[in-house]
Design an enzyme around this catalytic site. Structure first.
Site, mmCIF file in Angstrom:
data_model
loop_
_atom_site.group_PDB
_atom_site.id
_atom_site.type_symbol
_atom_site.label_atom_id
_atom_site.label_comp_id
_atom_site.label_asym_id
_atom_site.label_seq_id
_atom_site.Cartn_x
_atom_site.Cartn_y
_atom_site.Cartn_z
ATOM 1 C CG HIS A 1 26.923 12.970 -2.341
ATOM 2 N ND1 HIS A 1 26.397 13.965 -3.123
ATOM 3 C CD2 HIS A 1 25.927 12.061 -2.184
ATOM 4 C CE1 HIS A 1 25.149 13.668 -3.444
ATOM 5 N NE2 HIS A 1 24.830 12.521 -2.882
ATOM 6 C CE LYS B 1 16.639 10.037 -13.282
ATOM 7 N NZ LYS B 1 17.235 9.283 -12.171
ATOM 8 N NE ARG C 1 20.068 11.847 2.404
ATOM 9 C CZ ARG C 1 19.759 12.260 1.191
ATOM 10 N NH1 ARG C 1 19.926 13.523 0.861
ATOM 11 N NH2 ARG C 1 19.270 11.426 0.305
ATOM 12 C CB SER D 1 21.369 16.237 -4.951
ATOM 13 O OG SER D 1 22.607 15.736 -4.527
HETATM 14 P P1 ADP Z 1 20.707 8.387 -5.907
HETATM 15 O O1 ADP Z 1 20.120 9.135 -7.056
HETATM 16 O O2 ADP Z 1 21.202 7.017 -6.250
HETATM 17 O O3 ADP Z 1 19.910 8.424 -4.625
HETATM 18 P P2 ADP Z 1 22.349 10.447 -4.818
HETATM 19 O O4 ADP Z 1 23.362 11.188 -5.599
HETATM 20 O O5 ADP Z 1 21.137 11.210 -4.428
HETATM 21 O O6 ADP Z 1 22.042 9.172 -5.663
HETATM 22 O O7 ADP Z 1 22.980 9.833 -3.496
HETATM 23 C C1 ADP Z 1 23.981 8.848 -3.511
HETATM 24 C C2 ADP Z 1 24.125 8.259 -2.108
HETATM 25 O O8 ADP Z 1 24.534 9.269 -1.204
HETATM 26 C C3 ADP Z 1 22.845 7.675 -1.528
HETATM 27 O O9 ADP Z 1 23.177 6.544 -0.752
HETATM 28 C C4 ADP Z 1 22.338 8.767 -0.638
HETATM 29 O O10 ADP Z 1 21.535 8.263 0.415
HETATM 30 C C5 ADP Z 1 23.643 9.317 -0.107
HETATM 31 N N1 ADP Z 1 23.526 10.698 0.348
HETATM 32 C C6 ADP Z 1 22.992 11.737 -0.307
HETATM 33 N N2 ADP Z 1 23.071 12.876 0.431
HETATM 34 C C7 ADP Z 1 23.671 12.522 1.590
HETATM 35 C C8 ADP Z 1 24.028 13.230 2.799
HETATM 36 N N3 ADP Z 1 23.751 14.525 2.937
HETATM 37 N N4 ADP Z 1 24.626 12.545 3.788
HETATM 38 C C9 ADP Z 1 24.879 11.222 3.636
HETATM 39 N N5 ADP Z 1 24.560 10.499 2.558
HETATM 40 C C10 ADP Z 1 23.970 11.127 1.543
#
Ligand code: ADP
Length: 158
Positions: free
Chosen positions: A18, A42, A91, A129
Site C-alpha cells: 500500500h 464487520k 497485483r 493483508s
Molecule cells: P480492499 O479491502 O478495498 O481490497 P485493501 O486494504 O485490501 O482494501 O487494498 C486497498 C488497495 O490496495 C486495493 O486496490 C488493493 O488492490 C491494493 N493493494 C493491496 N495490496 C497491494 C500490494 N501489495 N501492492 C499493490 N497494491 C496493493
C-alpha cells in the site's frame, strides 16, 4: 483546481505494498486521502485507531497526505471530499477483475470520478493483508511486510 485522490481500502493492516502505491502516486496529485473504509459490524483485526495511527506514522511529515475513515459508499465519500480520482493498486488478474467491476460501477454512480490504477512493483506482488494477518495470528514475524513505524512491535502482537 486541486487534484485530490482518495485511496480507499480496509488497510487491515497497511502494508509496504500500500505504501509503495501511495508514494508512486504522489507526483500525480496535489493531495492523497488514505481513507479507511470502516464498518463497525464487520470483523476487523486491528482497531481502527491503530490503523489510522500507523498510516500517519508511515507518512509522517508529508503534507500532501491525509488519513481519514469513512462509512458511506466510496463515491459518496469522494463527492464529500471533492475528490475526482480513486487510487487503487493492481497485483494480479484477480485484482483486475474485481477492480474493473468496482470502477465501472463507481463511474456509473459518479460520472466525474476516474479510477487510477498503479501496477504493483514485482517485489510487492505477494504482499497481502490477509496473509499478513495469518502470519501474526500464528505468531510469525511479519515485520518485513510492514512500513517502518515507531511501535511496530504492536503490529506484530496483533
Ligand atoms: P480492499 O479491502 O478495498 O481490497 P485493501 O486494504 O485490501 O482494501 O487494498 C486497498 C488497495 O490496495 C486495493 O486496490 C488493493 O488492490 C491494493 N493493494 C493491496 N495490496 C497491494 C500490494 N501489495 N501492492 C499493490 N497494491 C496493493
Amino acid at each position: 483546481m486541486e487534484r485530490i485522490a482518495v485511496f480507499p481500502g480496509s488497510f487491515d493492516p497497511f502494508t509496504i505494498g500500500h505504501q509503495s502505491i501511495v508514494k508512486r502516486a504522489l507526483p500525480m496529485f496535489d493531495k492523497i486521502i488514505i481513507a479507511i473504509g470502516y464498518n463497525s459490524e464487520k470483523k476487523q483485526f486491528f482497531p481502527i485507531e491503530k490503523r489510522i495511527e500507523w498510516i500517519k506514522q508511515a507518512f509522517r511529515n508529508n503534507p500532501k497526505i491525509e488519513v481519514d475513515t469513512f462509512k458511506e459508499l466510496t463515491v459518496t465519500y469522494c463527492k464529500k471530499r471533492n475528490a475526482k480520482f480513486i487510487l487503487r493498486g493492481l497485483r494480479t488478474a484477480a485484482d483486475f477483475e474485481y477492480e474493473r467491476a468496482i470502477a465501472q460501477t463507481n463511474k456509473k454512480m459518479y460520472p466525474e470520478i476516474e479510477s487510477v490504477f498503479l501496477l504493483t512493483t514485482p517485489e510487492h506482488t505477494m504482499v497481502n493483508s490477509t496473509i499478513i494477518r495469518d502470519i501474526i495470528r500464528h505468531g510469525g514475524d511479519a515485520s518485513q511486510f510492514l512500513p517502518d513505524i515507531d511501535d511496530k512491535e504492536a503490529y506484530l502482537r496483533g
